[in-house]
Design a protein around this motif. Structure first.
Motif, mmCIF file in Angstrom:
data_model
loop_
_atom_site.group_PDB
_atom_site.id
_atom_site.type_symbol
_atom_site.label_atom_id
_atom_site.label_comp_id
_atom_site.label_asym_id
_atom_site.label_seq_id
_atom_site.Cartn_x
_atom_site.Cartn_y
_atom_site.Cartn_z
ATOM 1 N N GLU A 99 -37.739 25.712 -6.630
ATOM 2 C CA GLU A 99 -36.726 26.740 -6.412
ATOM 3 C C GLU A 99 -37.019 27.541 -5.135
ATOM 4 N N LEU A 100 -38.262 27.968 -4.989
ATOM 5 C CA LEU A 100 -38.645 28.744 -3.803
ATOM 6 C C LEU A 100 -38.569 27.923 -2.530
ATOM 7 N N ASN A 101 -38.872 26.649 -2.631
ATOM 8 C CA ASN A 101 -38.906 25.793 -1.449
ATOM 9 C C ASN A 101 -37.523 25.609 -0.830
ATOM 10 N N LYS A 102 -36.483 25.834 -1.610
ATOM 11 C CA LYS A 102 -35.130 25.735 -1.058
ATOM 12 C C LYS A 102 -34.938 26.745 0.062
ATOM 13 N N SER A 103 -35.611 27.879 -0.045
ATOM 14 C CA SER A 103 -35.510 28.911 0.988
ATOM 15 C C SER A 103 -36.516 28.717 2.117
ATOM 16 N N ASP A 132 -42.466 35.571 -5.179
ATOM 17 C CA ASP A 132 -41.909 34.536 -4.307
ATOM 18 C C ASP A 132 -42.971 33.864 -3.427
ATOM 19 N N TYR A 133 -44.230 34.093 -3.722
ATOM 20 C CA TYR A 133 -45.327 33.490 -2.945
ATOM 21 C C TYR A 133 -45.452 32.022 -3.348
ATOM 22 N N LEU A 134 -44.858 31.172 -2.548
ATOM 23 C CA LEU A 134 -44.757 29.748 -2.863
ATOM 24 C C LEU A 134 -46.119 29.103 -3.102
ATOM 25 N N LEU A 135 -47.080 29.336 -2.222
ATOM 26 C CA LEU A 135 -48.376 28.672 -2.354
ATOM 27 C C LEU A 135 -49.156 29.142 -3.583
ATOM 28 N N ALA A 136 -48.984 30.393 -3.974
ATOM 29 C CA ALA A 136 -49.643 30.869 -5.197
ATOM 30 C C ALA A 136 -49.043 30.159 -6.408
ATOM 31 N N ASN A 137 -47.732 29.978 -6.414
ATOM 32 C CA ASN A 137 -47.089 29.252 -7.514
ATOM 33 C C ASN A 137 -47.531 27.792 -7.543
ATOM 34 N N LEU A 138 -47.611 27.179 -6.371
ATOM 35 C CA LEU A 138 -48.048 25.789 -6.286
ATOM 36 C C LEU A 138 -49.477 25.642 -6.819
ATOM 37 N N GLN A 149 -38.740 25.816 2.666
ATOM 38 C CA GLN A 149 -38.946 24.453 3.167
ATOM 39 C C GLN A 149 -40.375 24.241 3.679
ATOM 40 N N GLU A 150 -41.360 24.708 2.906
ATOM 41 C CA GLU A 150 -42.757 24.615 3.315
ATOM 42 C C GLU A 150 -43.475 23.379 2.808
ATOM 43 N N ILE A 151 -42.985 22.793 1.729
ATOM 44 C CA ILE A 151 -43.728 21.694 1.111
ATOM 45 C C ILE A 151 -42.866 20.455 0.947
ATOM 46 N N ASP A 152 -43.542 19.339 0.737
ATOM 47 C CA ASP A 152 -42.874 18.072 0.458
ATOM 48 C C ASP A 152 -42.522 18.049 -1.027
ATOM 49 N N GLU A 153 -41.250 18.111 -1.332
ATOM 50 C CA GLU A 153 -40.826 18.170 -2.730
ATOM 51 C C GLU A 153 -41.175 16.903 -3.502
ATOM 52 N N THR A 154 -41.356 15.804 -2.818
ATOM 53 C CA THR A 154 -41.723 14.556 -3.489
ATOM 54 C C THR A 154 -43.041 14.722 -4.236
#
Length: 72
Positions: free
Chosen positions: A47-51, A17-23, A53-58
């Motif tokens: 999917e992770l960002n829904k929880s 669930d490490y968002l930045l590693a996935n990014l 909200q760390e990044i700009d999904e655009t």
């Protein structure tokens, strides 16, 4: 870049669930022209960002679009 991708994959193994590693794995995959793999990482980020909200999904949606725009 391949070594960088391996490190991000290891981080994701430890903490999926490490968002930045996935990014960053998505970015590294894209740089290596691994389009399907990059798309999978970007989808996981959305999917992770829904929880978190760390990044700009655009930004992620634009990256996904660019991965496959040449297929049209």
């Amino acid at each position: 870049m391949e070594e960088t991708l391996k490190l991000f994959k290891k981080a994701i193994e430890i903490r999926p669930d490490y968002l930045l590693a996935n990014l960053n794995a998505g970015r590294a995959s894209q740089a290596l022209n691994l389009r399907k793999e990059a798309a999978d990482y970007y989808k996981k980020v959305l999917e992770l960002n829904k929880s978190y909200q760390e990044i700009d999904e655009t930004d992620i949606l634009n990256r996904l679009y660019k991965l496959f725009e040449c297929d049209e």
